[in-house]
Design a protein around this motif. Sequence first.
Motif, mmCIF file in Angstrom:
data_model
loop_
_atom_site.group_PDB
_atom_site.id
_atom_site.type_symbol
_atom_site.label_atom_id
_atom_site.label_comp_id
_atom_site.label_asym_id
_atom_site.label_seq_id
_atom_site.Cartn_x
_atom_site.Cartn_y
_atom_site.Cartn_z
ATOM 1 N N LEU A 1 0.627 -1.175 0.039
ATOM 2 C CA LEU A 1 0.089 -0.067 -0.053
ATOM 3 C C LEU A 1 0.914 1.207 -0.052
ATOM 4 O O LEU A 1 0.424 2.547 0.012
ATOM 5 C CB LEU A 1 -0.884 -0.024 1.297
ATOM 6 C CG LEU A 1 -2.234 -1.127 1.346
ATOM 7 C CD1 LEU A 1 -2.755 -0.961 2.623
ATOM 8 C CD2 LEU A 1 -3.197 -0.793 -0.148
ATOM 9 N N ASN A 2 2.235 0.842 0.014
ATOM 10 C CA ASN A 2 3.169 2.086 -0.248
ATOM 11 C C ASN A 2 3.066 3.093 1.078
ATOM 12 O O ASN A 2 2.809 4.249 0.952
ATOM 13 C CB ASN A 2 2.787 2.744 -1.494
ATOM 14 C CG ASN A 2 4.115 3.593 -1.742
ATOM 15 O OD1 ASN A 2 5.243 3.165 -1.446
ATOM 16 N ND2 ASN A 2 4.163 4.422 -2.749
ATOM 17 N N ILE A 3 3.042 2.697 2.287
ATOM 18 C CA ILE A 3 2.975 3.522 3.719
ATOM 19 C C ILE A 3 3.960 2.839 4.438
ATOM 20 O O ILE A 3 3.939 1.857 4.385
ATOM 21 C CB ILE A 3 1.254 3.551 4.000
ATOM 22 C CG1 ILE A 3 0.943 2.248 4.418
ATOM 23 C CG2 ILE A 3 0.337 4.245 3.131
ATOM 24 C CD1 ILE A 3 -0.072 1.797 5.422
ATOM 25 N N PRO A 4 4.310 3.851 5.570
ATOM 26 C CA PRO A 4 5.087 3.402 6.478
ATOM 27 C C PRO A 4 4.212 2.187 7.605
ATOM 28 O O PRO A 4 3.144 2.428 7.693
ATOM 29 C CB PRO A 4 5.594 4.553 7.409
ATOM 30 C CG PRO A 4 4.839 5.764 6.612
ATOM 31 C CD PRO A 4 3.772 5.174 5.656
ATOM 32 N N LYS A 5 5.140 1.315 7.730
ATOM 33 C CA LYS A 5 4.511 0.310 8.502
ATOM 34 C C LYS A 5 3.780 0.812 10.076
ATOM 35 O O LYS A 5 2.883 0.060 10.564
ATOM 36 C CB LYS A 5 5.484 -0.827 8.986
ATOM 37 C CG LYS A 5 5.095 -2.152 9.619
ATOM 38 C CD LYS A 5 6.202 -3.199 9.370
ATOM 39 C CE LYS A 5 6.438 -3.618 10.903
ATOM 40 N NZ LYS A 5 7.700 -4.579 10.913
ATOM 41 N N SER A 6 4.578 1.721 10.610
ATOM 42 C CA SER A 6 3.964 2.297 11.671
ATOM 43 C C SER A 6 2.590 2.909 11.617
ATOM 44 O O SER A 6 2.008 3.227 12.481
ATOM 45 C CB SER A 6 4.920 3.298 12.368
ATOM 46 O OG SER A 6 5.181 4.344 11.304
ATOM 47 N N ASN A 7 2.114 3.071 10.263
ATOM 48 C CA ASN A 7 0.953 3.651 10.349
ATOM 49 C C ASN A 7 -0.434 2.781 10.365
ATOM 50 O O ASN A 7 -1.347 3.306 10.623
ATOM 51 C CB ASN A 7 0.730 4.335 8.789
ATOM 52 C CG ASN A 7 1.262 5.618 8.590
ATOM 53 O OD1 ASN A 7 2.159 5.926 9.294
ATOM 54 N ND2 ASN A 7 0.970 6.294 7.417
ATOM 55 N N ILE A 8 -0.037 1.477 10.307
ATOM 56 C CA ILE A 8 -0.908 0.492 10.434
ATOM 57 C C ILE A 8 -1.133 0.074 11.931
ATOM 58 O O ILE A 8 -0.203 -0.437 12.758
ATOM 59 C CB ILE A 8 -0.602 -0.819 9.760
ATOM 60 C CG1 ILE A 8 -0.592 -0.497 8.228
ATOM 61 C CG2 ILE A 8 -1.658 -1.754 9.871
ATOM 62 C CD1 ILE A 8 -0.234 -1.720 7.309
ATOM 63 N N ARG A 9 -2.382 0.698 12.643
ATOM 64 C CA ARG A 9 -2.341 0.491 14.023
ATOM 65 C C ARG A 9 -3.338 -0.812 14.440
ATOM 66 O O ARG A 9 -3.614 -1.071 15.389
ATOM 67 C CB ARG A 9 -3.076 1.498 14.657
ATOM 68 C CG ARG A 9 -4.643 1.998 14.061
ATOM 69 C CD ARG A 9 -5.006 2.850 14.676
ATOM 70 N NE ARG A 9 -6.318 2.989 14.122
ATOM 71 C CZ ARG A 9 -7.312 2.439 14.350
ATOM 72 N NH1 ARG A 9 -7.472 1.629 15.268
ATOM 73 N NH2 ARG A 9 -8.701 2.768 13.854
ATOM 74 N N ALA A 10 -3.622 -1.794 13.216
ATOM 75 C CA ALA A 10 -4.515 -2.680 13.626
ATOM 76 C C ALA A 10 -3.861 -3.843 14.355
ATOM 77 O O ALA A 10 -2.734 -4.168 14.168
ATOM 78 C CB ALA A 10 -4.895 -3.189 12.085
ATOM 79 N N GLN A 11 -4.778 -4.500 15.040
ATOM 80 C CA GLN A 11 -4.252 -5.608 15.500
ATOM 81 C C GLN A 11 -4.174 -6.905 14.587
ATOM 82 O O GLN A 11 -5.474 -6.865 13.796
ATOM 83 C CB GLN A 11 -5.330 -6.027 16.746
ATOM 84 C CG GLN A 11 -4.681 -6.859 17.761
ATOM 85 C CD GLN A 11 -5.736 -7.377 18.951
ATOM 86 O OE1 GLN A 11 -6.436 -6.434 19.217
ATOM 87 N NE2 GLN A 11 -5.564 -8.576 19.229
ATOM 88 N N PHE A 12 -3.599 -7.739 14.468
ATOM 89 C CA PHE A 12 -3.520 -8.765 13.558
ATOM 90 C C PHE A 12 -3.729 -10.322 14.220
ATOM 91 O O PHE A 12 -3.477 -10.408 15.382
ATOM 92 C CB PHE A 12 -2.308 -9.092 12.783
ATOM 93 C CG PHE A 12 -1.638 -7.893 11.627
ATOM 94 C CD1 PHE A 12 -1.628 -6.417 12.156
ATOM 95 C CD2 PHE A 12 -1.880 -8.320 10.489
ATOM 96 C CE1 PHE A 12 -1.454 -5.650 11.117
ATOM 97 C CE2 PHE A 12 -1.581 -7.503 9.558
ATOM 98 C CZ PHE A 12 -1.635 -6.003 9.923
#
Length: 612
Positions: free
Chosen positions: A148-159
């Motif tokens: 998605l071409n974004i920094p990983k730190s932007n994803i706050r979702a729980q996996f």
Amino acid sequence: MIILGINAYHGDAAAAIIKDGKLIAAVEEERFNRFKHCAGFPIESIKYCLLTAGVTIEDVDHVGISRDPSAHLHKKVLFAATRAAKQAVGGRRQEAVGTIDDGDVGGASVNGGNASNGNGAGIFSQIKDRLGNAAKVRDLRDELARQLNIPKSNIRAQFHNVEHHRAHLASAFYVSPFEKAALLSIDGFGDFISTMWAVGEGNSIDVLGQVEYPHSTGIVYTATTQFIGFPHYGDEGKVMGLAPYGRPRFINEFREIIRTEENGQFRLNLDYFRHHAEGVDMTWDQGSPVIGRIFSDEFAQTFGPARQQGTELTDRERDIAASLQLRLEEVGFHVLNHLHDKTGLTDLGLAGGVAYNSVMNGKILLNTPFKRMFIQPAAGDSGTALGVCYQIYNGILNRNRGEVMEGAYTGPQFSNNEIRKALESSNIGFEEYSDEEVTKRAARDIADGLVVGWFQGRMEFGPRALGNRSIVVDPRRADMKDILNDRIKKREPFRPFAPSILEERVGDYFEQTHPAPTMLMVYQIKEEKRLEIPAVTHVDGSGRLQTVSPTVNDRYYRLISEFNQLTGVPVILNTSFNENEPIVCTPQEAINCFLKTRMDVLYVGNCAVRRR
Ligand SMILES: [Fe+2]
């Protein structure tokens, strides 16, 4: 609360998204990248889901994948160790163990270990493989951010990792109309398991039993499908269509190949298979999965040489297909009767690749005590993306249920403006009709014997076109099968075409009346009606019907109603809108298909294009 579910690195890669429990979108990656059953990472599906929900990945609270590399690890290690010990005793140097368990082969259902299912090298490499897979799933956040071409730190979702069959079971229950139901997931393999049964109630699913690697009905079906010369992923449906042409004279052989045992269990005679001993290659290169040979030489010992693809079909292949189909049904009912005995329930939710066997499905109510069934349209592996969403929402977060999936219309749609633009850019003349007129005109065209492309609303999730990406013709004309094959579909002549029927008229034409809105049930057509609709009557008098109601698909219902008014027949023939490719997704793809085939008329939304 936004939850994104993913089926990745498996056949039929897909994504689904739900918002506060409501299903917003679900779609298969093959529709975007145009590789049938495409495996890999479903980035286009994910983008579509986010867009449709009006969110970005940063807004997503939970992300789940229908795979849990750590699930059943101890069983796998035990299997590998036992196998190695047996081989040592037998003096064999080979210590290979198949790793196909990682993946899910059969019943049109592969969820593979990412092209790595070749020969293993013993127990330690098994564990190493497992850790590698675990790392890969852990890397899901990285992969998502990268794609998605974004920094990983932007994803706050729980996996979350949701075990494969639990994802199937969740898809069969949480979006069903049942408060409590018996559940069965049955496929090739997923996370080391081929079959799992359970009871679902409210927000929970309790697993009651399972069948483990290397025993699998899906494996038997896929192996036999390969043996009789249909090697492609998803060819099992062809064998199901071939079966009624044969006699089950090899049923005793198949009862030996797969044996039933107490408590709903079954076992393969492993002499007939390679997957457990030698491993089976499964590869994909951004495209369709390819499975290596699963059947062993024992098949040839029993049945004679394997048929080569493209050679003429003989009675032997037809009889093998008939025997295989009968045995699948026997084993399926064996498991289901056990499930009923254990639960006492009469409502059933069904999922897994083998749940695409609509012939078996159509006989369940006749051969078991179950009275009602729910089969989610994407019963195979793509549907696990949906199952993951609800396993998280209902099962893990314990939020109340509220969504009942009545249709399959969760994919892309296009406005009349977009459609007009696509037509204009293709330089095609077209006419535009009112909502009322468009169904009237199309019904008239069908009754006049034309081959009609019918592209409307949101695209279907799952393998069946259900009246939004369909080609529709008159079922009264016996020659329509040949016309469709000659002009567009180029399918094997033994494969049947399917009827869509007004829901309230099912009892007039079919011997069973339980609704089949997702075209996953085959019923017998009443004897006196078979000549009326020959183009959708299979050689054994059956039809894989879609029951159509106005609440689920109003425009399609109106189309069939108009046809009924003109002809007195509340049935049309419905086949998927494609020519040897994934079902069309966009208006442009529909136009391209129209132009390169010999379709007579194309309805895209309210616009109509006629071949001149
Ligand atoms: Fe599966």
